[in-house]
Write a protein that holds these residues in place. Structure first.
Motif, PDB file in Angstrom:
ATOM      1  N   LYS A   4     -19.328  37.168   1.276  1.00  0.00           N
ATOM      2  CA  LYS A   4     -21.649  37.551   0.374  1.00  0.00           C
ATOM      3  C   LYS A   4     -22.597  37.348   1.756  1.00  0.00           C
ATOM      4  N   PHE A   6     -26.741  36.529   1.634  1.00  0.00           N
ATOM      5  CA  PHE A   6     -28.115  36.068   0.869  1.00  0.00           C
ATOM      6  C   PHE A   6     -29.142  35.739   1.000  1.00  0.00           C
ATOM      7  N   ASN A  54     -15.699  29.309  -1.272  1.00  0.00           N
ATOM      8  CA  ASN A  54     -15.310  29.238  -2.734  1.00  0.00           C
ATOM      9  C   ASN A  54     -16.131  28.260  -3.214  1.00  0.00           C
ATOM     10  N   PHE A  55     -17.570  28.179  -2.716  1.00  0.00           N
ATOM     11  CA  PHE A  55     -18.872  27.602  -3.193  1.00  0.00           C
ATOM     12  C   PHE A  55     -18.961  26.644  -3.071  1.00  0.00           C
ATOM     13  N   VAL A  56     -18.653  25.892  -1.774  1.00  0.00           N
ATOM     14  CA  VAL A  56     -18.598  24.436  -1.314  1.00  0.00           C
ATOM     15  C   VAL A  56     -18.730  25.218   0.538  1.00  0.00           C
ATOM     16  N   ILE A  73     -24.597  31.378   4.106  1.00  0.00           N
ATOM     17  CA  ILE A  73     -25.987  30.576   3.232  1.00  0.00           C
ATOM     18  C   ILE A  73     -27.342  30.328   4.956  1.00  0.00           C
TER      19      ILE A  73
ATOM     20  N   TYR B  49     -27.257  31.806  -4.997  1.00  0.00           N
ATOM     21  CA  TYR B  49     -25.936  31.771  -4.957  1.00  0.00           C
ATOM     22  C   TYR B  49     -25.803  30.812  -6.328  1.00  0.00           C
ATOM     23  N   PRO B  51     -22.995  30.496  -8.942  1.00  0.00           N
ATOM     24  CA  PRO B  51     -22.022  29.682  -8.805  1.00  0.00           C
ATOM     25  C   PRO B  51     -21.755  28.344  -7.862  1.00  0.00           C
ATOM     26  N   MET B  52     -22.347  28.710  -7.333  1.00  0.00           N
ATOM     27  CA  MET B  52     -22.749  27.378  -5.635  1.00  0.00           C
ATOM     28  C   MET B  52     -23.403  26.527  -6.122  1.00  0.00           C
ATOM     29  N   ARG B  55     -22.692  24.331  -9.478  1.00  0.00           N
ATOM     30  CA  ARG B  55     -21.697  22.678  -8.153  1.00  0.00           C
ATOM     31  C   ARG B  55     -23.057  22.014  -7.714  1.00  0.00           C
TER      32      ARG B  55
END
Lengths: 79, 128
Positions: A4, A6, A54-56, A73, B49, B51-52, B55
């Motif tokens: 993804k 951004f 996975n979001f980390v 990111i 972003y 969901p991240m 968190r």
């Protein structure tokens, strides 16, 4: 795996996300090489971009596998 | 610590916070200014972003809470187009005494601006 994008990386990539094949897993350097193949010139963003899995935020030695949600990111600017 | 996180495209609404046992509530509101890089603007556009970002906000809050314990923290961040004068982020930190709440709020905002995947993606100029 799904990658993804951004902020300004979306316009640089020309899409919000793309799928990469990652049989056996790929390192961060390999991920950037695959992206450069798909999007010539994209590698210029490597040094200013963090990778999340996975979001980390991923460690520098992380290996990414099929099924992972990878996010690139760029420098954040919330608030 | 009780933690409330909201990332929304809707305008942020001030919420009164009076947690039991707390003698201090520190509130920070980040407001969109009317200029960006020297030019007049009418709005900023934010992207998350989501969901991240949720968190990461929780991770930061829990980490900062170890050093600056608060009983309640509320973090609301707006995304999409936010007009000048409206609130982009609302932070409330409540603690027994003011020191922890002030310190929490300052540390949280510093780290949010470095670590939470939210971006200002566009400054919309004033129409001429």
């Amino acid at each position: 795996m799904k990658v993804k994008f951004f902020a300004h990386l979306q316009s640089a990539a020309g899409c919000e996300e793309l799928a990469l094949s990652a049989s056996g897993g790929v390192t961060g350097d390999e991920l950037w090489r695959l992206l450069e193949e798909k999007i010539p010139g994209f590698g210029r963003y490597k040094n200013s971009t963090r990778i999340a899995r996975n979001f980390v935020y991923a460690e520098p030695d992380a290996v990414f596998h099929a099924g992972d949600e990878i996010a690139l990111i760029p420098p954040v600017s919330g608030g | 610590m009780e933690l409330e996180i909201l990332i929304t495209s809707q305008p942020l609404v001030p919420v009164k916070t009076t947690p039991e046992g707390c003698g201090a509530v520190v509130e920070f509101a980040g407001i969109v200014r009317g200029e960006e890089d020297g030019g007049a603007i009418s709005a900023l556009e934010y992207q998350a972003y989501q969901p991240m970002a949720e968190r990461e906000i929780e991770r930061l809050a829990r980490e900062i809470n170890v050093e600056h314990p608060c009983a309640f923290v509320r973090v609301h961040h707006r995304i999409g187009i936010v007009p000048v004068g409206e609130t982009a982020i609302l932070l409330q930190a409540a603690s027994r005494h003011r020191g922890a709440a002030f310190a929490f709020a300052s540390a949280f905002m510093d780290r949010l601006k470095q670590e939470v995947p939210i971006w200002k993606t566009r400054a919309i100029p004033v129409a001429k």
